[in-house]
Design a protein around this motif. Structure first.
Motif, PDB file in Angstrom:
ATOM      1  N   VAL A  79       4.804   3.837   4.436  1.00  0.00           N
ATOM      2  CA  VAL A  79       4.405   2.440   4.253  1.00  0.00           C
ATOM      3  C   VAL A  79       4.027   1.820   5.589  1.00  0.00           C
ATOM      4  O   VAL A  79       3.071   1.047   5.687  1.00  0.00           O
ATOM      5  CB  VAL A  79       5.549   1.636   3.590  1.00  0.00           C
ATOM      6  CG1 VAL A  79       5.210   0.146   3.545  1.00  0.00           C
ATOM      7  CG2 VAL A  79       5.826   2.159   2.187  1.00  0.00           C
ATOM      8  N   SER A  80       4.759   2.178   6.645  1.00  0.00           N
ATOM      9  CA  SER A  80       4.473   1.610   7.965  1.00  0.00           C
ATOM     10  C   SER A  80       3.079   1.998   8.464  1.00  0.00           C
ATOM     11  O   SER A  80       2.416   1.216   9.154  1.00  0.00           O
ATOM     12  CB  SER A  80       5.534   2.057   8.981  1.00  0.00           C
ATOM     13  OG  SER A  80       5.564   3.463   9.088  1.00  0.00           O
ATOM     14  N   ALA A  98       5.364  -0.854  -2.259  1.00  0.00           N
ATOM     15  CA  ALA A  98       4.240  -0.153  -1.634  1.00  0.00           C
ATOM     16  C   ALA A  98       4.470   1.354  -1.668  1.00  0.00           C
ATOM     17  O   ALA A  98       3.552   2.136  -1.947  1.00  0.00           O
ATOM     18  CB  ALA A  98       4.069  -0.642  -0.199  1.00  0.00           C
ATOM     19  N   GLY A  99       5.709   1.762  -1.419  1.00  0.00           N
ATOM     20  CA  GLY A  99       6.036   3.187  -1.444  1.00  0.00           C
ATOM     21  C   GLY A  99       5.827   3.798  -2.814  1.00  0.00           C
ATOM     22  O   GLY A  99       5.378   4.942  -2.940  1.00  0.00           O
ATOM     23  N   THR A 112       3.346  -6.371   8.789  1.00  0.00           N
ATOM     24  CA  THR A 112       4.593  -5.609   8.865  1.00  0.00           C
ATOM     25  C   THR A 112       4.831  -4.877   7.544  1.00  0.00           C
ATOM     26  O   THR A 112       4.360  -5.317   6.475  1.00  0.00           O
ATOM     27  CB  THR A 112       5.792  -6.531   9.133  1.00  0.00           C
ATOM     28  OG1 THR A 112       5.985  -7.392   8.002  1.00  0.00           O
ATOM     29  CG2 THR A 112       5.565  -7.367  10.384  1.00  0.00           C
ATOM     30  N   PRO A 113       5.568  -3.765   7.558  1.00  0.00           N
ATOM     31  CA  PRO A 113       5.892  -3.057   6.316  1.00  0.00           C
ATOM     32  C   PRO A 113       6.625  -3.940   5.311  1.00  0.00           C
ATOM     33  O   PRO A 113       6.382  -3.843   4.104  1.00  0.00           O
ATOM     34  CB  PRO A 113       6.788  -1.915   6.805  1.00  0.00           C
ATOM     35  CG  PRO A 113       6.366  -1.677   8.216  1.00  0.00           C
ATOM     36  CD  PRO A 113       6.035  -3.047   8.751  1.00  0.00           C
ATOM     37  N   THR A 114       7.515  -4.791   5.798  1.00  0.00           N
ATOM     38  CA  THR A 114       8.259  -5.692   4.913  1.00  0.00           C
ATOM     39  C   THR A 114       7.329  -6.650   4.184  1.00  0.00           C
ATOM     40  O   THR A 114       7.450  -6.862   2.963  1.00  0.00           O
ATOM     41  CB  THR A 114       9.300  -6.498   5.706  1.00  0.00           C
ATOM     42  OG1 THR A 114      10.200  -5.596   6.364  1.00  0.00           O
ATOM     43  CG2 THR A 114      10.087  -7.428   4.788  1.00  0.00           C
ATOM     44  N   LEU A 173       4.103  -6.207   3.628  1.00  0.00           N
ATOM     45  CA  LEU A 173       3.281  -5.427   2.699  1.00  0.00           C
ATOM     46  C   LEU A 173       4.056  -5.153   1.407  1.00  0.00           C
ATOM     47  O   LEU A 173       3.522  -5.318   0.308  1.00  0.00           O
ATOM     48  CB  LEU A 173       2.851  -4.103   3.345  1.00  0.00           C
ATOM     49  CG  LEU A 173       2.070  -3.132   2.447  1.00  0.00           C
ATOM     50  CD1 LEU A 173       0.790  -3.790   1.928  1.00  0.00           C
ATOM     51  CD2 LEU A 173       1.731  -1.851   3.214  1.00  0.00           C
ATOM     52  N   ASN A 174       5.309  -4.765   1.549  1.00  0.00           N
ATOM     53  CA  ASN A 174       6.141  -4.513   0.362  1.00  0.00           C
ATOM     54  C   ASN A 174       6.287  -5.763  -0.504  1.00  0.00           C
ATOM     55  O   ASN A 174       6.198  -5.696  -1.730  1.00  0.00           O
ATOM     56  CB  ASN A 174       7.526  -4.024   0.783  1.00  0.00           C
ATOM     57  CG  ASN A 174       7.675  -2.521   0.667  1.00  0.00           C
ATOM     58  OD1 ASN A 174       7.202  -1.912  -0.295  1.00  0.00           O
ATOM     59  ND2 ASN A 174       8.319  -1.924   1.642  1.00  0.00           N
ATOM     60  N   ASP A 175       6.518  -6.903   0.148  1.00  0.00           N
ATOM     61  CA  ASP A 175       6.699  -8.157  -0.588  1.00  0.00           C
ATOM     62  C   ASP A 175       5.442  -8.531  -1.371  1.00  0.00           C
ATOM     63  O   ASP A 175       5.519  -8.925  -2.543  1.00  0.00           O
ATOM     64  CB  ASP A 175       7.068  -9.291   0.375  1.00  0.00           C
ATOM     65  CG  ASP A 175       8.474  -9.146   0.942  1.00  0.00           C
ATOM     66  OD1 ASP A 175       9.258  -8.358   0.373  1.00  0.00           O
ATOM     67  OD2 ASP A 175       8.776  -9.809   1.956  1.00  0.00           O
ATOM     68  N   ILE A 176       4.277  -8.400  -0.710  1.00  0.00           N
ATOM     69  CA  ILE A 176       3.004  -8.764  -1.345  1.00  0.00           C
ATOM     70  C   ILE A 176       2.706  -7.835  -2.518  1.00  0.00           C
ATOM     71  O   ILE A 176       2.303  -8.279  -3.607  1.00  0.00           O
ATOM     72  CB  ILE A 176       1.846  -8.705  -0.315  1.00  0.00           C
ATOM     73  CG1 ILE A 176       1.991  -9.832   0.707  1.00  0.00           C
ATOM     74  CG2 ILE A 176       0.495  -8.773  -0.998  1.00  0.00           C
ATOM     75  CD1 ILE A 176       1.812 -11.224   0.134  1.00  0.00           C
ATOM     76  N   VAL A 177       2.913  -6.533  -2.302  1.00  0.00           N
ATOM     77  CA  VAL A 177       2.628  -5.547  -3.344  1.00  0.00           C
ATOM     78  C   VAL A 177       3.576  -5.737  -4.530  1.00  0.00           C
ATOM     79  O   VAL A 177       3.160  -5.671  -5.690  1.00  0.00           O
ATOM     80  CB  VAL A 177       2.738  -4.113  -2.783  1.00  0.00           C
ATOM     81  CG1 VAL A 177       2.663  -3.081  -3.901  1.00  0.00           C
ATOM     82  CG2 VAL A 177       1.626  -3.864  -1.770  1.00  0.00           C
TER      83      VAL A 177
END
Length: 294
Positions: free
Chosen positions: A211-212, A237-238, A221-223, A225-229
């Motif tokens: 993800v990073s 995201a993963g 940031t990965p965090t 991206l995860n929140d948006i996805v």
């Protein structure tokens, strides 16, 4: 039931029977009955189309189509919308009739104002397919495809532009007929990030599953991206990255003769044991059992 014979590698066509590397026009349309006669068969082996969307519209007869690992009935009033890269095979009756369309995604994305319905459909199916079963009284899709055929088979002035316009209208009508009534916000920064992320997955999933890595390409940031996805898709995201890897693994196990070690190598796993463990974790059965089952 379709009898599927595994191949050394899954053929990657531009059009039916066209060799990989041949350049196709932005739009191609054929009658299904003429296609079967030209190929002298009612069965089409597993294959996928390189960078071309495919629409199959059935007007008469019946058949079966295998799309990735799912089997569907082909019958009058059914439309199949297949994303580039999706493996499919079909078998049909001798009286099978309808149309098959191939078109480049650039056709509907090259305008200043891209077709919103086209983008929503593709976000919804995300690298898979859409099956639309219309009411026989519903003539809009049928009329649009007839208009496309008339334009495609005649040499009118501004022919290409009219085809693009008709194709845009068809996308809107397919969107209206979609079974899943999902609402998507358009144009927000969050959705643009998710759209860019999915595009990057398609380009990089065989080599990169971090993800990073994707977050760095998107300059977030990965965090974040995860929140948006998660907010947009309900998945992390993963999960989206792993789902794409698993999807390709399934396709190769079902439709190719590549060994499990060769598939692991193609998907850039360290070794077949790691691939085996990864696959079993997310599919609940081993690659070998999955292949035998299908």
């Amino acid at each position: 039931m379709i009898s599927v014979k595994a191949m050394d590698k899954i053929p990657n066509y531009h059009l039916y029977g066209s060799k990989e590397g041949e350049v196709a026009s932005f739009f191609n349309m054929r009658r299904l009955e003429e296609l079967s006669n030209d190929l002298n068969t009612t069965a089409h082996h597993p294959h996928r189309h390189f960078n071309l969307f495919q629409i199959i519209w059935v007007t008469h007869g019946c058949g079966s189509i295998l799309i990735d690992e799912k089997m569907y009935k082909m019958e009058k009033g059914t439309l199949f919308y297949i994303h580039p890269g999706v493996v499919h095979a079909c078998e049909n009756s001798n009286d099978f009739k309808g149309f098959v369309l191939h078109f480049s995604p650039d056709v509907l994305l090259s305008h200043t104002r891209a077709n919103t319905s086209f983008e929503i459909i593709n976000r919804t199916i995300h690298n898979t397919s859409l099956v639309v079963r219309t009411d026989e009284r519903e003539k809009t899709i049928s009329n649009s495809i007839s208009d496309l055929w008339k334009e495609y088979t005649n040499d009118y002035v501004e022919k290409d532009q009219i085809i693009k316009n008709h194709l845009n209208i068809l996308m809107i009508q397919i969107h209206r007929q979609m079974h899943n009534d999902q609402s998507f916000g358009d144009g927000t920064s969050g959705n643009m990030i998710v759209k860019s992320f999915k595009k990057l997955i398609e380009q990089e999933y065989k080599k990169e599953r971090s993800v990073s890595y994707y977050a760095s390409l998107l300059h977030i940031t990965p965090t974040y991206l995860n929140d948006i996805v998660k907010k947009s898709t309900g998945k992390t995201a993963g999960e989206l990255i792993r789902e794409r890897v698993v999807l390709e693994a399934k396709r190769l196990l079902i439709f190719s003769k590549q060994s499990i070690s060769e598939i692991a190598f193609e998907l850039h796993f360290e070794d077949s044991a790691y691939f085996w463990k990864f696959f079993k974790k997310y599919v609940s059965i081993s690659p070998k059992s999955f292949r035998e089952k299908h």
